[in-house]
Design an enzyme around this catalytic site. Structure first.
Site, PDB file in Angstrom:
ATOM      1  N   ASP A   1       0.781  -1.239   0.000  1.00  0.00           N
ATOM      2  CA  ASP A   1       0.000   0.000   0.000  1.00  0.00           C
ATOM      3  C   ASP A   1       0.814   1.292   0.000  1.00  0.00           C
ATOM      4  OD1 ASP A   1      -1.695  -2.111   0.475  1.00  0.00           O
ATOM      5  OD2 ASP A   1      -2.745  -1.169   2.125  1.00  0.00           O
TER       6      ASP A   1
ATOM      7  N   GLU B   1       2.254  -9.926  11.388  1.00  0.00           N
ATOM      8  CA  GLU B   1       1.939  -9.511  10.020  1.00  0.00           C
ATOM      9  C   GLU B   1       3.215  -9.322   9.209  1.00  0.00           C
ATOM     10  OE1 GLU B   1      -0.764  -6.016   7.824  1.00  0.00           O
ATOM     11  OE2 GLU B   1      -0.433  -5.971  10.001  1.00  0.00           O
TER      12      GLU B   1
END
Length: 431
Positions: A164, A394
């Protein structure tokens, strides 16, 4: 002694929402596209029917034009922004209006091959349905995101890359307005340290793009014309090509000659286009900003993802792997999502430096494809050690090894399971 395999399976069970898996609770409470493809491959190591179900639930959100959205909002949740109302897509199943890297075809082939090896019934029928969905998506990619038939598919939003806030988008994204029609009400920083997430300004630009394409009613041609962000991207194209190779194998197995011919054309076009993006002076591949026409020279993990889908000639391969080794020097965990010496590197901020297990998965595949088994094994061991030391995070700080972002993360668990299934022995090539 901790049984990490059991822990990984427990994470997938905890994040199971009824045939689909959320990346992690609260932070990402829906089904994400490329997450589920990786998760399906993780499930395939011990529960192939559940692996199929993961992919089947994902294509419930497929659009009539073939696009598989990046989020499928199966059930409501107020812990994530932007939710389904922001996207304004008006489908029977609420979805986002953009897509994500097409790992689906690659995942389907691996699930299918595992099912065949286990002699499971109903394999060909389930695979054929999913193959048809994957082929429709590939056709969408080449029609909607490469209308000039260059072979490189374009992204109209940074979220479509999966990376992103990567430094790769800094210049292109800076041209996008920070004004929004939608009120930006972030939820992510309520779950995770803000120092590990994109900046507020990034989010305003992200939502400006959502508003722009919603105003186009998500029509591909209108979006293409209106897009203030348009990048021909090598990581996504490489994944598309690798999945395209998998779909070509299906087409031949199913005796679908017309499909096979079309896939051969798509694959050949993208293969040539990716090779043309090699920059020997940089020792890596580069994406292209379609609005300015400039190369995107920011050094990110995407620069090496073409190895996933190309068989490189030796000089190119040695240069690329030498560059990767230079980036890796002195790090606690490999492989960084941004070159550590680059001005835009941030070790803990999402895609601006951290190590991601699934990116290592793709890089490992690419290295193995090109005969660099020892280097792939080095990546595998580094990732496994990070997970066993710091948990199923993550992503990981490459400098300290710290686990960052969301915890109990599905695709990290899936990667761990896959890595344990793919240990290489008798490795002799130099790293």
């Amino acid at each position: 002694m901790t049984d990490y395999t059991d822990t990984a399976r427990q994470i997938l069970a905890t994040n199971d929402r009824g045939g689909y898996t959320v990346p992690t609770d609260r932070l990402y409470p829906f089904q994400w596209n490329w997450d589920s493809a990786f998760v399906a491959m993780g499930f395939a190591t011990y529960d192939v029917p559940r692996a199929y179900r993961e992919l089947e639930r994902l294509i419930e959100g497929q659009w009539a034009d073939g696009m598989i959205p990046h989020i499928v909002f199966h059930t409501p949740s107020d812990t994530y922004f932007p939710g389904s109302s922001v996207w304004r897509t008006h489908h029977s199943i609420p979805t986002s209006g953009i897509t994500q890297p097409p790992v689906f075809g690659l995942a389907l082939k691996r699930v299918h091959d595992t099912a065949i090896s286990q002699g499971l019934t109903d394999t060909r029928r389930r695979s054929r349905i999913l193959y048809n969905a994957a082929l429709r998506w590939h056709r969408w990619w080449y029609a909607a995101r490469d209308p000039e038939n260059t072979g490189l598919v374009a992204l109209l939003h940074p979220w479509e890359s999966g990376s992103d806030n990567s430094p790769a988008w800094d210049i292109a994204l800076a041209r996008v307005s920070t004004t929004t029609e939608t009120t930006v009400a972030r939820k992510d920083t309520g779950h995770v340290d803000a120092a590990m997430r994109p900046h507020d300004e990034d989010y305003r630009r992200f939502i400006h793009l959502v508003d722009t394409y919603a105003a186009c009613e998500w029509h591909p041609e209108r979006q293409w014309a209106a897009a203030p962000f348009k990048v021909a991207e090598i990581q996504t194209t490489a994944i598309l090509l690798r999945s395209g190779e998998a779909l070509l194998e299906f087409a031949r197995e199913f005796g679908l000659d017309s499909d096979a011919q079309q896939l051969e054309t798509f694959n050949a076009r993208s293969r040539s286009a990716l090779l043309a993006q090699w920059r020997p002076q940089l020792r890596r591949f580069v994406s292209r900003d379609l609005i300015s026409g400039d190369d995107i020279n920011a050094p990110t993990q995407a620069c090496f993802c073409p190895l996933l889908a190309l068989d490189l000639e030796q000089t190119m391969l040695e240069a690329a792997t030498a560059e990767m080794n230079d980036w890796s020097d002195g790090l606690s965990v490999l492989f960084p999502s941004t070159q550590p010496t680059y001005s835009g590197f941030e070790a803990r901020r999402y895609w601006r430096g951290p190590v991601w297990a699934v990116i290592n998965w793709l890089l490992m595949d690419g290295l193995q494809r090109n005969g660099k088994d020892a280097m792939a094994e080095k990546l595998r061991r580094s990732t496994v050690l990070a997970i066993e030391t710091k948990g199923f995070a993550e992503y990981f700080d490459p400098l300290t090894g710290e686990g960052c972002g969301g915890l109990g993360f599905s695709w990290t668990a899936a990667a761990y399971l896959w890595f344990l299934e793919t240990v290489k022995t008798d490795i002799t090539d130099p790293a």
